[in-house]
Design a protein around this motif. Structure first.
Motif, PDB file in Angstrom:
ATOM      1  N   SER A 102      55.380  17.824  21.841  1.00 49.09           N
ATOM      2  CA  SER A 102      56.688  17.575  22.446  1.00 49.09           C
ATOM      3  C   SER A 102      57.553  16.695  21.548  1.00 49.09           C
ATOM      4  O   SER A 102      58.749  16.946  21.384  1.00 49.09           O
ATOM      5  CB  SER A 102      56.512  16.904  23.813  1.00 49.09           C
ATOM      6  OG  SER A 102      57.754  16.459  24.321  1.00 49.09           O
TER       7      SER A 102
ATOM      8  N   GLY B  63      62.622  24.586  26.171  1.00 49.11           N
ATOM      9  CA  GLY B  63      63.876  25.247  26.527  1.00 49.11           C
ATOM     10  C   GLY B  63      65.081  24.405  26.163  1.00 49.11           C
ATOM     11  O   GLY B  63      66.039  24.902  25.544  1.00 49.11           O
ATOM     12  N   PHE B  64      65.055  23.134  26.531  1.00 50.85           N
ATOM     13  CA  PHE B  64      66.180  22.238  26.207  1.00 50.85           C
ATOM     14  C   PHE B  64      66.360  22.109  24.707  1.00 50.85           C
ATOM     15  O   PHE B  64      67.484  22.217  24.192  1.00 50.85           O
ATOM     16  CB  PHE B  64      65.939  20.866  26.836  1.00 50.85           C
ATOM     17  CG  PHE B  64      67.012  19.856  26.515  1.00 50.85           C
ATOM     18  CD1 PHE B  64      68.225  19.879  27.170  1.00 50.85           C
ATOM     19  CD2 PHE B  64      66.786  18.888  25.533  1.00 50.85           C
ATOM     20  CE1 PHE B  64      69.216  18.943  26.867  1.00 50.85           C
ATOM     21  CE2 PHE B  64      67.771  17.966  25.226  1.00 50.85           C
ATOM     22  CZ  PHE B  64      68.987  17.987  25.898  1.00 50.85           C
ATOM     23  N   ASP B  65      65.258  21.894  23.983  1.00 53.55           N
ATOM     24  CA  ASP B  65      65.346  21.701  22.534  1.00 53.55           C
ATOM     25  C   ASP B  65      65.867  22.949  21.828  1.00 53.55           C
ATOM     26  O   ASP B  65      66.711  22.860  20.927  1.00 53.55           O
ATOM     27  CB  ASP B  65      63.981  21.305  21.968  1.00 53.55           C
ATOM     28  CG  ASP B  65      63.532  19.932  22.438  1.00 53.55           C
ATOM     29  OD1 ASP B  65      64.362  19.214  23.015  1.00 53.55           O
ATOM     30  OD2 ASP B  65      62.362  19.597  22.235  1.00 53.55           O
TER      31      ASP B  65
ATOM     32  N   ILE C 236      67.725  25.324  23.077  1.00 56.60           N
ATOM     33  CA  ILE C 236      69.147  25.512  23.388  1.00 56.60           C
ATOM     34  C   ILE C 236      70.012  24.610  22.518  1.00 56.60           C
ATOM     35  O   ILE C 236      71.026  25.047  21.942  1.00 56.60           O
ATOM     36  CB  ILE C 236      69.410  25.238  24.887  1.00 56.60           C
ATOM     37  CG1 ILE C 236      68.814  26.360  25.743  1.00 56.60           C
ATOM     38  CG2 ILE C 236      70.906  25.112  25.167  1.00 56.60           C
ATOM     39  CD1 ILE C 236      68.862  26.082  27.229  1.00 56.60           C
ATOM     40  N   VAL C 237      69.632  23.337  22.402  1.00 54.88           N
ATOM     41  CA  VAL C 237      70.408  22.399  21.580  1.00 54.88           C
ATOM     42  C   VAL C 237      70.401  22.829  20.117  1.00 54.88           C
ATOM     43  O   VAL C 237      71.440  22.805  19.437  1.00 54.88           O
ATOM     44  CB  VAL C 237      69.856  20.965  21.726  1.00 54.88           C
ATOM     45  CG1 VAL C 237      70.547  20.018  20.732  1.00 54.88           C
ATOM     46  CG2 VAL C 237      70.058  20.460  23.146  1.00 54.88           C
TER      47      VAL C 237
ATOM     48  N   TRP D  65      56.206  13.093  29.957  1.00 56.56           N
ATOM     49  CA  TRP D  65      56.043  14.473  30.424  1.00 56.56           C
ATOM     50  C   TRP D  65      54.586  14.908  30.399  1.00 56.56           C
ATOM     51  O   TRP D  65      54.165  15.705  31.228  1.00 56.56           O
ATOM     52  CB  TRP D  65      56.884  15.410  29.557  1.00 56.56           C
ATOM     53  CG  TRP D  65      58.117  15.968  30.221  1.00 56.56           C
ATOM     54  CD1 TRP D  65      58.428  17.289  30.386  1.00 56.56           C
ATOM     55  CD2 TRP D  65      59.207  15.231  30.789  1.00 56.56           C
ATOM     56  NE1 TRP D  65      59.643  17.416  31.015  1.00 56.56           N
ATOM     57  CE2 TRP D  65      60.142  16.160  31.280  1.00 56.56           C
ATOM     58  CE3 TRP D  65      59.471  13.869  30.930  1.00 56.56           C
ATOM     59  CZ2 TRP D  65      61.322  15.783  31.897  1.00 56.56           C
ATOM     60  CZ3 TRP D  65      60.643  13.482  31.538  1.00 56.56           C
ATOM     61  CH2 TRP D  65      61.549  14.425  32.013  1.00 56.56           C
TER      62      TRP D  65
ATOM     63  N   GLY E  95      61.129  17.621  19.791  1.00 53.78           N
ATOM     64  CA  GLY E  95      62.309  16.754  19.946  1.00 53.78           C
ATOM     65  C   GLY E  95      62.882  16.302  18.619  1.00 53.78           C
ATOM     66  O   GLY E  95      64.107  16.195  18.456  1.00 53.78           O
TER      67      GLY E  95
ATOM     68  N   ARG F 264      59.857  10.704  26.010  1.00 52.43           N
ATOM     69  CA  ARG F 264      59.825  11.973  26.730  1.00 52.43           C
ATOM     70  C   ARG F 264      58.461  12.633  26.611  1.00 52.43           C
ATOM     71  O   ARG F 264      57.891  13.114  27.599  1.00 52.43           O
ATOM     72  CB  ARG F 264      60.914  12.911  26.206  1.00 52.43           C
ATOM     73  CG  ARG F 264      61.008  14.221  26.967  1.00 52.43           C
ATOM     74  CD  ARG F 264      61.946  15.218  26.317  1.00 52.43           C
ATOM     75  NE  ARG F 264      61.427  15.718  25.043  1.00 52.43           N
ATOM     76  CZ  ARG F 264      61.971  16.729  24.375  1.00 52.43           C
ATOM     77  NH1 ARG F 264      63.059  17.316  24.838  1.00 52.43           N
ATOM     78  NH2 ARG F 264      61.453  17.138  23.228  1.00 52.43           N
TER      79      ARG F 264
ATOM     80  N   SER G  80      61.023  22.825  30.189  1.00 54.25           N
ATOM     81  CA  SER G  80      62.047  21.783  30.162  1.00 54.25           C
ATOM     82  C   SER G  80      62.155  21.143  28.782  1.00 54.25           C
ATOM     83  O   SER G  80      63.253  20.786  28.337  1.00 54.25           O
ATOM     84  CB  SER G  80      61.747  20.705  31.214  1.00 54.25           C
ATOM     85  OG  SER G  80      60.501  20.068  30.947  1.00 54.25           O
ATOM     86  N   VAL G  81      61.030  21.024  28.094  1.00 53.14           N
ATOM     87  CA  VAL G  81      61.046  20.443  26.747  1.00 53.14           C
ATOM     88  C   VAL G  81      61.507  21.474  25.722  1.00 53.14           C
ATOM     89  O   VAL G  81      62.528  21.303  25.049  1.00 53.14           O
ATOM     90  CB  VAL G  81      59.652  19.893  26.366  1.00 53.14           C
ATOM     91  CG1 VAL G  81      59.600  19.525  24.887  1.00 53.14           C
ATOM     92  CG2 VAL G  81      59.311  18.680  27.217  1.00 53.14           C
TER      93      VAL G  81
ATOM     94  N   MET H 116      64.876  19.050  17.113  1.00 49.00           N
ATOM     95  CA  MET H 116      66.183  19.078  17.771  1.00 49.00           C
ATOM     96  C   MET H 116      67.099  17.993  17.211  1.00 49.00           C
ATOM     97  O   MET H 116      68.276  18.236  16.914  1.00 49.00           O
ATOM     98  CB  MET H 116      66.013  18.886  19.278  1.00 49.00           C
ATOM     99  CG  MET H 116      67.324  18.795  20.043  1.00 49.00           C
ATOM    100  SD  MET H 116      67.124  18.079  21.695  1.00 49.00           S
ATOM    101  CE  MET H 116      66.664  16.387  21.306  1.00 49.00           C
TER     102      MET H 116
END
Length: 314
Positions: free
Chosen positions: A111, A210-212, A214-215, A157, A115, A153, A207-208, A118
């Motif tokens: 994770s 997917g968010f990363d 997308i960014v 998580w 991050g 995070r 959530s990890v 990202m």
């Protein structure tokens, strides 16, 4: 074999098989894995040393890279020594709490790595799209806060994984048919309803990642728009060159990671040896590739800086 408590019972240890289907070849398969692990150790430690001693590299991109190198060292070291012991010395047994610790480090620092990739994409976005404001936006304080946020995070998580698994009752079967302790592999040994655990695992992963993703995707779309508007083809090539290494690292991390994650849940017809090999490469290739890719880029930048300062080739 089982230790009983108020709400859980667990085996004293688990048995890691290694690579099912390649039992007779594991001794020889270990040599390239060992070579890759040595390259990962030497490469990432060298990268950390160069960034530490070279003042020209004390900027956001290389501070994030130092964090990435540290994460790669943790990820590779959390799995490779035990894996090599399995392949070479038939040391298949792993103590229960050691298994949970390995599980925690693998998922937490995966994770963290996501991050950091990202954060590095955001750094490239600011550097290319807002060049004049790069140093004022990404100050050392902001870089440190981003790194700390990514770390927190990962820890927050993943911690529930270990807590929930440790509170559950395990079946007599102690065999994990792969080379390291992974959440889904350990969960399959539980003799209880694991729907909550599986649901939380899906939530945490999406959530990890997917968010990363997308960014990262939005950052590179904005970068592409900006680069295509540059008047000079040389400037466009230079801008693309600064992002190419990062894109290679992103693909090397996410492709095997997503393959492993989806195969665990939906790929019941994927040969187990293929799944296990991808799972090993997912934790080994990025730590090997990152220092090579970024090391070349770092050398190019240092050479350019030296040439600019002294008016000659280094």
């Amino acid at each position: 074999m089982l230790t009983s408590g108020n709400s859980s019972s667990h085996p004293v240890s688990f048995i890691l098989l290694g690579i099912p289907g390649l039992e007779n070849s594991q001794f020889w398969v270990a040599f390239p894995f060992c070579a890759m692990y040595v390259v990962a150790l030497v490469g990432n430690i060298t990268l950390l040393h160069v960034i530490r001693i070279d003042p020209t590299l004390h900027e956001p991109m290389y501070l994030f890279l130092a964090m990435l190198a540290t994460t790669d060292l943790v990820l590779s070291t959390s799995t490779q020594p035990k894996m090599l012991a399995i392949f070479w010395f038939h040391d298949h047994e792993i103590e229960y709490h050691a298994c949970l610790i390995q599980l925690f480090f693998i998922h937490a620092f995966s994770s963290v790595e996501s991050g950091l990739l990202m954060a590095m994409a955001l750094d490239r976005y600011v550097a290319i799209c807002f060049l004049l404001h790069h140093s004022s936006v990404l100050t050392p304080s902001v870089v440190g806060k981003l790194g700390a946020g990514v770390m927190m995070r990962g820890l927050l998580w993943v911690s529930p994984f270990c807590f929930m698994v440790s509170r559950m009752r395990f079946c007599p079967n102690r065999i994990i048919p792969q080379s390291y302790c992974e959440h889904m592999a350990v969960l399959k040994l539980v003799c209880a309803d694991t729907r909550v655990n599986r649901a939380y695992g899906l939530f945490a992963a999406f959530s990890v990642v997917g968010f990363d993703v997308i960014v990262i995707s939005v950052s590179y779309v904005m970068i592409l728009r900006t680069v295509l508007q540059l008047p000079s083809s040389e400037a466009r090539l230079k801008a693309f060159g600064t992002c190419a290494s990062h894109i290679c690292v992103i693909l090397a991390f996410y492709i095997p990671a997503l393959f492993t994650f989806l195969t665990h849940r939906f790929g019941h017809h994927v040969p187990r040896v293929v799944h296990i090999m991808f799972a090993i490469l997912y934790l080994l290739v990025p730590p090997v590739l990152n220092p090579i890719v970024y090391g070349v880029r770092t050398k190019q930048i240092r050479d350019r800086v030296i040439q600019g300062c002294y008016g000659k080739d280094p």
